[in-house]
Design an enzyme around this catalytic site. Sequence first.
Site, PDB file in Angstrom:
ATOM      1  N   ASP A   7      16.944 -49.227  14.812  1.00 49.30           N
ATOM      2  CA  ASP A   7      18.041 -50.182  15.011  1.00 49.30           C
ATOM      3  C   ASP A   7      18.179 -50.622  16.454  1.00 49.30           C
ATOM      4  O   ASP A   7      18.903 -51.558  16.756  1.00 49.30           O
ATOM      5  CB  ASP A   7      19.376 -49.531  14.620  1.00 49.30           C
ATOM      6  CG  ASP A   7      19.493 -49.301  13.135  1.00 49.30           C
ATOM      7  OD1 ASP A   7      19.060 -50.172  12.372  1.00 49.30           O
ATOM      8  OD2 ASP A   7      20.022 -48.249  12.741  1.00 49.30           O
TER       9      ASP A   7
HETATM   10  C1  BGC Z   1      21.755 -46.010  16.554  1.00 50.18           C
HETATM   11  C2  BGC Z   1      23.065 -46.201  17.217  1.00 50.18           C
HETATM   12  C3  BGC Z   1      23.479 -47.627  17.073  1.00 50.18           C
HETATM   13  C4  BGC Z   1      23.545 -47.936  15.609  1.00 50.18           C
HETATM   14  C5  BGC Z   1      23.985 -49.314  15.315  1.00 50.18           C
HETATM   15  C6  BGC Z   1      21.848 -46.430  15.144  1.00 50.18           C
HETATM   16  O1  BGC Z   1      20.628 -46.323  14.565  1.00 50.18           O
HETATM   17  O2  BGC Z   1      21.325 -44.692  16.618  1.00 50.18           O
HETATM   18  O3  BGC Z   1      23.021 -45.815  18.519  1.00 50.18           O
HETATM   19  O4  BGC Z   1      24.682 -47.882  17.694  1.00 50.18           O
HETATM   20  O5  BGC Z   1      22.295 -47.712  15.037  1.00 50.18           O
HETATM   21  O6  BGC Z   1      24.037 -49.532  13.953  1.00 50.18           O
HETATM   22  C1  NOJ Z   2      20.485 -44.476  12.249  1.00 61.91           C
HETATM   23  C2  NOJ Z   2      20.493 -45.403  11.083  1.00 61.91           C
HETATM   24  O1  NOJ Z   2      21.408 -44.974  10.146  1.00 61.91           O
HETATM   25  C3  NOJ Z   2      19.138 -45.533  10.485  1.00 61.91           C
HETATM   26  O2  NOJ Z   2      19.150 -46.488   9.490  1.00 61.91           O
HETATM   27  C4  NOJ Z   2      18.170 -45.904  11.561  1.00 61.91           C
HETATM   28  O3  NOJ Z   2      16.952 -46.087  10.983  1.00 61.91           O
HETATM   29  C5  NOJ Z   2      18.150 -44.898  12.670  1.00 61.91           C
HETATM   30  N1  NOJ Z   2      19.455 -44.757  13.182  1.00 61.91           N
HETATM   31  C6  NOJ Z   2      17.200 -45.246  13.792  1.00 61.91           C
HETATM   32  O4  NOJ Z   2      17.653 -46.286  14.579  1.00 61.91           O
END
Ligand code: BGC
Ligand code: NOJ
Length: 843
Positions: free
Chosen positions: A515
């Site tokens: 993400d």
């Molecule tokens: C991350 C977070 C981020 C979030 C947003 C996650 O995968 O680890 O740091 O804020 O995604 O959806």
């Molecule tokens: C947490 C999210 O829930 C997941 O979907 C994502 O793949 C990981 N973060 C890595 O960013």
Amino acid sequence: MILRRFWGLSHFRPSGITRSRVNLPEHLAKRHMKYGHFDDERREYVITEPRTPWPWINYLGNEDFFGLISNTAGGYAFYRDAKFRRLTRYRYNNVPMDEGGRYFYIKDRDVIWSPGWKPVKTDLDRYECRHGLGYSSITGAKNGVEAEALFFVPLGTWAEVHRIRLTNKSGELKSLKLFSFVEWCLWNAEEDMTNLQRNLSTGEVEIDGSTLYHKTEYKERRNHYAFFHVNAPVRGFDTDRESFIGLYNSFSDPQAVLKGKSGNSVAHGWSPIASHYLEIQLNPGEAQEFIFVLGYVENSDEEKWESKNVIQKTKAKACVARFDTGKKIDAALGEVRTYWDNLLGAFVLKTDDQRIDRMVNIWNQYQCMVTFNMSRSASFFESGIGRGMGFRDSNQDLLGFVHQIPARARERIYDIAATQFEDGGAYHQYQPLTKRGNNAVGGNFNDDPLWLILSTTAYIKETGDFSLLDEKVPFDNDESRSRSHFDHLKASFYHVVQNLGPHKLPLIGRADWNDCLNLNCFSDNPNESFQTTENKKGETAESVMIAGLFVVCGREFVQLCRRIGKVDEGEAAQKYIDEMIETVKNHGWDGEWYLRAYDFFGRKVGSKENEEGKIFIESQGWCTMAGIGLDEGMVERSLNAVKERLDTPHGIVLNNPAFTRYVIEYGEISTYPAGYKENAGVFCHNNPWIMIGETVLGRGDRAFEYWRKIAPSFREEISDLHKVEPYVYAQMIAGKDASKPGEAKNSWLTGTAAWNYYAMTQFILGVRPAYDGLEVNPCIPPEWKGFTVHRRFRGAHYEIAVRNPNGVMKGVTSLSVDGKTVLGTIIPLLPAGSTCRVEITMG
Ligand code: BGC
Ligand code: NOJ
């Protein structure tokens, strides 16, 4: 002194902590501490010291009604949705943390204490918290009185039951005062932060004997209320927080408890609470128990009221009546245990190492259920108001859950698919109450659609139920735009095909699994979100990870097409997969490992040419799982590079070298300090991809080594460093560049649960559901002499014994079912209800 500094120990060592110098790898062989132990027989983790390095929590509830409970009884309850239907208040980001919960106060003459140590924090003579599957039991003892508080949500019930048993272990008569306490949340938990001024005027309660009702906003659009009941006459009560606690006091010293008397307050606005006050006489040796029920009721418009402004209580009374005796509680708890016996009975492993078995048989499966229920919404790290059900997350969670309750998995698959768009794209999340997709955390994560293929095929292989493919499922929750579920899968597949970039690799869109790798968001404004801002056209940045994912999921799609007689469909799809494999070899290979991506300018990401972030785990994981370039040695070289550059004593970090400066064209990733989260943290979720990759090469030793490094039960001995619960996976363990490598964060709600379960059971142990039967093809460390698995699969029982007399890592030389030899590695399907013995020899 020197010692203390060297080992980083504080001068304070609370009682109950066990110090150990155990059989740990060299790098961890310092003196470390744990705060409890596993009780495998009862499937509990037993915490013997309340001052854990972080609140260690458990979840209550299995279906609709849930509670989060810490080892000191902190936490909160909600019905289905932790944002819109939160029953009790909870303050995240509080100091000290974890204040507020279901509290009991005991006043024994002048001594006031709580069975969970908090909130009063009087030193206890004994403390023990047992977190079990769906229940927690917290026992405290002080001055000859023992208080055991049991918390759970009975099956099929919209309520938490709290049973407190007080035993007089002293030789004298005890006159005790018992106060209960919960604070009501005024339903929408977010409003406590955004519109508190309104909440301070809306609170309304009703009092009816030993039941305290919370009915804020019930007379307007809400058809629900909550109640807190005790099965005994009360000497008093409070429903107004200020009257009970006092404006200048706190949870630890409520003025009513100090005084030894409730205020019988009736809340009008401000902060409604529910507190019962009981007086109890206990003879020496005598025990008494009290049952509290914290419940939720929904009424239809017609049956909302008993009389003007008096709420209709029939359902609350019926609920309370179901749990008014100790016998009924025992039975209800017994049902929860049986429920779990049954769920966990689908896969039972026996190896020589308890630490492996307890993860696979108990805690990993339990965590998979919790992630299935919560997605990423409510934990002690996720506030319950920020994130709903993730499209990607919920699909992945199914990999670890589908064997437990396939029917619920089926329903979930539809819920997710119904939020998909016609072009195959997806909202990144949907809301659990309405089941509608939303853009709150953005959209256009181009990996999202593919996970639907993975969850659906996992479901069919587990159940043999192809019928779900024909079911009509809406797009974007619009019934008029319904198509078969198969068409949804097809849309997922072609969403990638139709969104290829300049190198013919998949366009990344907002981001892929990571993400925080936001290649279309160039942000120099600290006030904007990386997840919802998109200021570059997403037509150039490409993801090698999605390419690998596409090959794996695409093959699943093709295999499925063939199964259901859509041969042409399958052939057409296969062409795209073959092309993608070639594309990765030509444009996704960096010489020693797979590239990660191409950025907006078409420059390589995750290449030896980069100064930082030369190598990333995600593309190594997916491309090796897909076996791309296996014959050319790419898989092996990639995995060797992972070992050399990403592996650490605490797991595999996400990228290396970590980013030490902000790279504007990469988005959120480099905002994290080096070693944390997506910037070179050990992001546990993707470690299993490498484990599975290793099994493609047949290197069972490496696969298991990676599994062991992040397995909570193997990290229990270093609980002080690990910090979060030693019985469930955390999303992230600080990586080698962090100030404290090995310190974990964000426990419970993570795809790590499902992926580790999937990697361990299906690829290391190799017990894998297939369309035609149960496949067994292990890939284990050479020193394993064998293992046994009991697998319940499509209603039949498989007693599998694997022997490894020659110390190999992979390869089945013989397989017999009830003494009859079977060729290959697939045990043919047995009729439901039957049992067979499967003997497998590796060599
Ligand atoms: C991350 C977070 C981020 C979030 C947003 C996650 O995968 O680890 O740091 O804020 O995604 O959806
Ligand atoms: C947490 C999210 O829930 C997941 O979907 C994502 O793949 C990981 N973060 C890595 O960013």
